[in-house]
Design a protein around this motif. Structure first.
Motif, PDB file in Angstrom:
ATOM      1  N   THR A  93       0.915  -1.258   0.062  1.00  0.00           N
ATOM      2  CA  THR A  93       0.039   0.136  -0.055  1.00  0.00           C
ATOM      3  C   THR A  93       0.854   1.091   0.085  1.00  0.00           C
ATOM      4  N   GLU A  94       1.891   1.278   0.683  1.00  0.00           N
ATOM      5  CA  GLU A  94       2.527   2.602   0.940  1.00  0.00           C
ATOM      6  C   GLU A  94       4.189   2.331   0.150  1.00  0.00           C
ATOM      7  N   LEU A  95       4.178   1.357  -0.538  1.00  0.00           N
ATOM      8  CA  LEU A  95       5.516   1.282  -1.311  1.00  0.00           C
ATOM      9  C   LEU A  95       5.376   1.966  -2.380  1.00  0.00           C
ATOM     10  N   LYS A  96       6.211   3.197  -2.562  1.00  0.00           N
ATOM     11  CA  LYS A  96       5.932   4.012  -3.655  1.00  0.00           C
ATOM     12  C   LYS A  96       7.040   3.864  -4.929  1.00  0.00           C
ATOM     13  N   PHE A  97       8.056   2.981  -4.729  1.00  0.00           N
ATOM     14  CA  PHE A  97       9.007   2.511  -5.807  1.00  0.00           C
ATOM     15  C   PHE A  97       9.704   1.462  -5.417  1.00  0.00           C
ATOM     16  N   CYS A  98       9.984   0.594  -6.256  1.00  0.00           N
ATOM     17  CA  CYS A  98      10.756  -0.669  -6.415  1.00  0.00           C
ATOM     18  C   CYS A  98      11.776  -0.676  -7.658  1.00  0.00           C
ATOM     19  N   ASP A  99      13.044  -1.098  -7.552  1.00  0.00           N
ATOM     20  CA  ASP A  99      13.793  -1.175  -8.717  1.00  0.00           C
ATOM     21  C   ASP A  99      14.150  -2.703  -8.615  1.00  0.00           C
ATOM     22  N   SER A 100      15.009  -3.090  -9.479  1.00  0.00           N
ATOM     23  CA  SER A 100      15.401  -4.537  -9.729  1.00  0.00           C
ATOM     24  C   SER A 100      16.047  -5.083  -8.580  1.00  0.00           C
ATOM     25  N   ILE A 101      16.679  -4.452  -7.912  1.00  0.00           N
ATOM     26  CA  ILE A 101      17.564  -5.207  -6.561  1.00  0.00           C
ATOM     27  C   ILE A 101      16.381  -5.525  -5.717  1.00  0.00           C
ATOM     28  N   GLY A 102      15.389  -4.590  -5.445  1.00  0.00           N
ATOM     29  CA  GLY A 102      14.224  -4.971  -4.714  1.00  0.00           C
ATOM     30  C   GLY A 102      13.354  -6.134  -5.171  1.00  0.00           C
ATOM     31  N   LEU A 103      13.364  -6.260  -6.596  1.00  0.00           N
ATOM     32  CA  LEU A 103      12.493  -7.236  -7.148  1.00  0.00           C
ATOM     33  C   LEU A 103      13.270  -8.647  -6.797  1.00  0.00           C
ATOM     34  N   SER A 104      14.406  -8.301  -7.045  1.00  0.00           N
ATOM     35  CA  SER A 104      15.371  -9.723  -6.841  1.00  0.00           C
ATOM     36  C   SER A 104      15.332 -10.251  -5.229  1.00  0.00           C
ATOM     37  N   THR A 105      15.050  -9.304  -4.588  1.00  0.00           N
ATOM     38  CA  THR A 105      14.991  -9.553  -3.087  1.00  0.00           C
ATOM     39  C   THR A 105      13.828 -10.454  -2.866  1.00  0.00           C
ATOM     40  N   PHE A 106      12.603  -9.837  -3.474  1.00  0.00           N
ATOM     41  CA  PHE A 106      11.372 -10.634  -3.462  1.00  0.00           C
ATOM     42  C   PHE A 106      11.400 -12.189  -4.071  1.00  0.00           C
ATOM     43  N   ILE A 107      12.025 -12.168  -5.312  1.00  0.00           N
ATOM     44  CA  ILE A 107      12.217 -13.622  -5.780  1.00  0.00           C
ATOM     45  C   ILE A 107      13.306 -14.412  -5.095  1.00  0.00           C
ATOM     46  N   VAL A 108      14.363 -14.052  -4.525  1.00  0.00           N
ATOM     47  CA  VAL A 108      15.215 -14.978  -3.745  1.00  0.00           C
ATOM     48  C   VAL A 108      14.239 -15.382  -2.463  1.00  0.00           C
ATOM     49  N   SER A 109      13.631 -14.410  -1.795  1.00  0.00           N
ATOM     50  CA  SER A 109      12.837 -14.887  -0.626  1.00  0.00           C
ATOM     51  C   SER A 109      11.795 -15.963  -0.935  1.00  0.00           C
ATOM     52  N   LYS A 110      11.114 -15.401  -2.006  1.00  0.00           N
ATOM     53  CA  LYS A 110       9.936 -16.350  -2.370  1.00  0.00           C
ATOM     54  C   LYS A 110      10.558 -17.872  -2.531  1.00  0.00           C
ATOM     55  N   GLU A 111      11.809 -18.145  -3.081  1.00  0.00           N
ATOM     56  CA  GLU A 111      12.302 -19.334  -3.484  1.00  0.00           C
ATOM     57  C   GLU A 111      12.399 -20.310  -2.152  1.00  0.00           C
ATOM     58  N   VAL A 112      13.201 -19.375  -1.191  1.00  0.00           N
ATOM     59  CA  VAL A 112      13.627 -19.951   0.186  1.00  0.00           C
ATOM     60  C   VAL A 112      11.994 -20.422   0.735  1.00  0.00           C
TER      61      VAL A 112
END
Length: 113
Positions: free
Chosen positions: A49-68
């Protein structure tokens, strides 16, 4: 970026993100995910809701976390993405990899299925 965690059910944590997630703040998110991964079966809804911006490094953090998380039998979903984040996830193909719900309660309810 600021991250806070609330418990909406005993087995589901909601991670509320505020501000901008980028190369300067992704390490903070990794620390938060490390703590959440200590749960026996991590079930996490990321409230955008309050996240205004996300770059590729942020997206990769989500991807790695989801895999774990998935390897441990849990799940990671998103809720309440603004139009920018929704378009970003669609553009890079993450909307096929992550469930994105309109509201936090919808994401929590879907996890009960």
């Amino acid at each position: 970026m600021r991250a806070t965690i609330t418990e909406h059910r005993p087995d589901v944590a909601v991670l509320h993100l505020k501000g901008e997630l980028d190369a300067d703040t992704a390490a903070e998110l990794r620390v938060v995910f490390t703590g959440l991964l200590e749960r026996p079966i991590p079930r996490i809804v990321v409230d955008l809701t309050e996240l205004k911006f996300c770059d590729s490094i942020g997206l990769s953090t989500f991807i790695v976390s989801k895999e774990v998380i998935a390897a441990r039998g849990g799940w990671l979903t998103f809720a309440a993405a603004n139009p920018f984040l929704t378009r970003l996830m669609q553009t890079v193909g993450l909307s096929r990899y992550f469930a994105i719900f309109p509201e936090v309660d919808d994401a929590i309810a879907a996890g009960q299925l």
